[in-house]
Design a protein around this motif. Structure first.
Motif, PDB file in Angstrom:
ATOM      1  N   ILE A   1       1.081  -1.575   0.211  1.00 17.84           N
ATOM      2  CA  ILE A   1      -0.242   0.326  -0.046  1.00 17.84           C
ATOM      3  C   ILE A   1       1.060   1.050   0.109  1.00 17.84           C
ATOM      4  N   GLU A   2       1.921   1.306   1.141  1.00 17.65           N
ATOM      5  CA  GLU A   2       2.670   2.331   1.211  1.00 17.65           C
ATOM      6  C   GLU A   2       3.423   2.632  -0.347  1.00 17.65           C
ATOM      7  N   ALA A   3       3.201   1.762  -1.514  1.00 18.59           N
ATOM      8  CA  ALA A   3       4.112   2.022  -3.105  1.00 18.59           C
ATOM      9  C   ALA A   3       2.966   3.155  -3.607  1.00 18.59           C
ATOM     10  N   TYR A   4       2.128   3.195  -2.895  1.00 21.33           N
ATOM     11  CA  TYR A   4       0.671   4.436  -3.509  1.00 21.33           C
ATOM     12  C   TYR A   4       0.882   5.409  -3.306  1.00 21.33           C
ATOM     13  N   VAL A   5       1.260   5.737  -2.413  1.00 23.32           N
ATOM     14  CA  VAL A   5       0.995   6.949  -1.724  1.00 23.32           C
ATOM     15  C   VAL A   5       2.802   7.819  -1.944  1.00 23.32           C
ATOM     16  N   PRO A   6       2.058   9.109  -2.212  1.00 26.12           N
ATOM     17  CA  PRO A   6       3.317   9.979  -2.596  1.00 26.12           C
ATOM     18  C   PRO A   6       4.597  10.607  -2.059  1.00 26.12           C
ATOM     19  N   LYS A   7       5.383  10.290  -2.791  1.00 26.33           N
ATOM     20  CA  LYS A   7       7.003  10.170  -1.512  1.00 26.33           C
ATOM     21  C   LYS A   7       6.829  11.645  -0.254  1.00 26.33           C
ATOM     22  N   LYS A   8       6.526  12.592  -0.808  1.00 22.20           N
ATOM     23  CA  LYS A   8       6.170  13.293  -0.432  1.00 22.20           C
ATOM     24  C   LYS A   8       4.745  14.579  -0.178  1.00 22.20           C
ATOM     25  N   GLY A   9       4.670  15.378   0.909  1.00 16.43           N
ATOM     26  CA  GLY A   9       4.098  16.252   0.948  1.00 16.43           C
ATOM     27  C   GLY A   9       3.263  15.921   2.500  1.00 16.43           C
ATOM     28  N   LYS A  10       1.805  16.252   2.023  1.00 13.43           N
ATOM     29  CA  LYS A  10       0.487  15.952   3.546  1.00 13.43           C
ATOM     30  C   LYS A  10       0.546  15.019   3.894  1.00 13.43           C
ATOM     31  N   ILE A  11       0.055  13.692   4.343  1.00  8.19           N
ATOM     32  CA  ILE A  11      -0.888  12.519   3.623  1.00  8.19           C
ATOM     33  C   ILE A  11      -1.597  12.159   5.493  1.00  8.19           C
ATOM     34  N   LEU A  12      -2.805  12.856   5.201  1.00 10.12           N
ATOM     35  CA  LEU A  12      -3.575  12.142   6.389  1.00 10.12           C
ATOM     36  C   LEU A  12      -3.718  10.306   6.224  1.00 10.12           C
ATOM     37  N   ASP A  13      -3.820   9.865   7.837  1.00  9.77           N
ATOM     38  CA  ASP A  13      -3.750   8.411   7.467  1.00  9.77           C
ATOM     39  C   ASP A  13      -4.875   8.382   8.354  1.00  9.77           C
ATOM     40  N   LEU A  14      -6.204   8.089   7.378  1.00  9.72           N
ATOM     41  CA  LEU A  14      -7.668   8.251   8.733  1.00  9.72           C
ATOM     42  C   LEU A  14      -8.615   6.679   9.541  1.00  9.72           C
ATOM     43  N   GLY A  15      -8.410   6.927  10.204  1.00  8.07           N
ATOM     44  CA  GLY A  15      -8.461   5.505  11.235  1.00  8.07           C
ATOM     45  C   GLY A  15      -7.261   4.503  11.574  1.00  8.07           C
ATOM     46  N   CYS A  16      -6.159   5.593  11.865  1.00 11.21           N
ATOM     47  CA  CYS A  16      -4.985   5.196  11.580  1.00 11.21           C
ATOM     48  C   CYS A  16      -4.794   3.805  12.707  1.00 11.21           C
ATOM     49  N   GLY A  17      -5.478   3.430  14.078  1.00 14.71           N
ATOM     50  CA  GLY A  17      -5.055   2.907  14.909  1.00 14.71           C
ATOM     51  C   GLY A  17      -4.182   3.342  15.442  1.00 14.71           C
ATOM     52  N   HIS A  18      -3.414   1.537  15.624  1.00 21.87           N
ATOM     53  CA  HIS A  18      -1.836   1.768  16.620  1.00 21.87           C
ATOM     54  C   HIS A  18      -0.887   2.668  15.531  1.00 21.87           C
ATOM     55  N   GLY A  19      -1.441   2.701  14.626  1.00 22.56           N
ATOM     56  CA  GLY A  19      -0.973   3.989  13.979  1.00 22.56           C
ATOM     57  C   GLY A  19       0.716   3.190  13.373  1.00 22.56           C
ATOM     58  N   ILE A  20       0.585   1.530  12.754  1.00 21.02           N
ATOM     59  CA  ILE A  20       1.551   0.843  12.264  1.00 21.02           C
ATOM     60  C   ILE A  20       1.519   1.575  10.610  1.00 21.02           C
ATOM     61  N   PHE A  21       0.728   1.676   9.893  1.00 25.19           N
ATOM     62  CA  PHE A  21       1.003   2.507   8.458  1.00 25.19           C
ATOM     63  C   PHE A  21       1.496   4.004   8.753  1.00 25.19           C
ATOM     64  N   SER A  22       0.867   4.646   9.550  1.00 24.39           N
ATOM     65  CA  SER A  22       1.596   5.902   9.634  1.00 24.39           C
ATOM     66  C   SER A  22       3.378   6.159   9.707  1.00 24.39           C
ATOM     67  N   ARG A  23       3.736   4.858  10.350  1.00 20.55           N
ATOM     68  CA  ARG A  23       5.120   5.367  10.977  1.00 20.55           C
ATOM     69  C   ARG A  23       5.430   4.451  10.193  1.00 20.55           C
ATOM     70  N   LEU A  24       4.595   3.576   8.947  1.00 25.12           N
ATOM     71  CA  LEU A  24       5.826   2.882   8.058  1.00 25.12           C
ATOM     72  C   LEU A  24       6.024   3.885   7.153  1.00 25.12           C
ATOM     73  N   LEU A  25       5.025   5.469   6.661  1.00 27.21           N
ATOM     74  CA  LEU A  25       5.057   6.022   5.895  1.00 27.21           C
ATOM     75  C   LEU A  25       6.346   6.865   5.699  1.00 27.21           C
ATOM     76  N   MET A  26       6.331   7.471   6.833  1.00 28.65           N
ATOM     77  CA  MET A  26       7.555   8.590   7.849  1.00 28.65           C
ATOM     78  C   MET A  26       8.840   7.522   7.549  1.00 28.65           C
ATOM     79  N   LYS A  27       9.047   6.055   7.754  1.00 33.62           N
ATOM     80  CA  LYS A  27      10.363   5.154   7.579  1.00 33.62           C
ATOM     81  C   LYS A  27      10.835   5.234   6.334  1.00 33.62           C
ATOM     82  N   LYS A  28       9.713   5.354   4.937  1.00 40.49           N
ATOM     83  CA  LYS A  28       9.273   4.686   3.801  1.00 40.49           C
ATOM     84  C   LYS A  28      10.416   5.999   3.328  1.00 40.49           C
ATOM     85  N   SER A  29       9.884   6.855   3.805  1.00 41.01           N
ATOM     86  CA  SER A  29       9.910   8.837   3.117  1.00 41.01           C
ATOM     87  C   SER A  29      10.052  10.008   4.123  1.00 41.01           C
TER      88      SER A  29
END
Length: 200
Positions: free
Chosen positions: A16-44
């Protein structure tokens, strides 16, 4: 920790992360424990990520896990709490089954308004095929929402929809260049459908 390991095995976050822009403002709606949000920052690290979730318990966990990570923020809330901010991409991962068909339409219409021109909505839901696995997912989520009450749902109801339903919904709301593909995590079960729509 155990929950995050299981969640990461079942949900194809890396794909999923591969389809998210590598820069800019990202909103993770329904983020839960923040697993995906942290992955987004780790990758870019060029991304700026805001994760929101209606569960204060989950937001507290997300904040603790993200200590020391720059350009990431978590807040308790729902989409209506986001004002006067436009995003380059909004992600919604395994959330919409908690909303009725009319609520899905309202939410995605609001999402479209919060996207910048040429911004993207990236959404995933469990695939409705094969049906026997889909029925098993429904049972699992019924237990999580209605019995254990671990997953937040305002009405404590589940509204699973077919893959085709989401395609039609994207088109009806006005997203362009709609893409979809089947993806899966480390486990062969369950399969997910990733939908991606461009804001005109």
């Amino acid at each position: 920790m155990f929950f995050e390991l299981i969640r990461s095995a079942l949900c194809p976050f890396d794909q999923i992360e591969a389809y998210v822009p590598k820069k800019g403002k990202i909103l993770d709606l329904g983020c839960g424990h923040g697993i995906f949000s942290r992955l987004l920052m780790k990758k870019s690290p060029s991304r700026r990520v805001l994760g929101i979730d209606p569960s204060m318990h989950k937001i507290n966990i997300a904040r603790k896990k993200a200590i020391g990570i720059k350009n990431i923020k978590f807040q308790k809330g729902v989409l209506d709490d986001i004002n006067k901010v436009k995003f380059d991409c909004i992600t919604i991962i395994d959330v919409l089954y908690l909303l009725s068909p009319s609520e899905k339409t309202i939410l995605l219409s609001k999402v479209k308004k919060l996207l910048k021109p040429k911004g993207y909505l990236v959404l995933t839901e469990v695939s409705s095929k094969p049906s026997f696995l889909y029925d098993l997912i429904k049972l699992e989520e019924y237990i999580m929402v209605k019995i254990l009450r671990y997953t937040y749902s305002n009405g404590k109801k589940l509204y699973f929809q077919s893959d085709n339903h989401y395609l039609k919904l994207f088109k009806r709301i006005g997203f362009k260049k709609i893409r979809f593909k089947k993806i899966q995590g480390l486990s062969p079960y369950p399969k997910h459908i990733l939908f991606m729509g461009l804001n005109s």
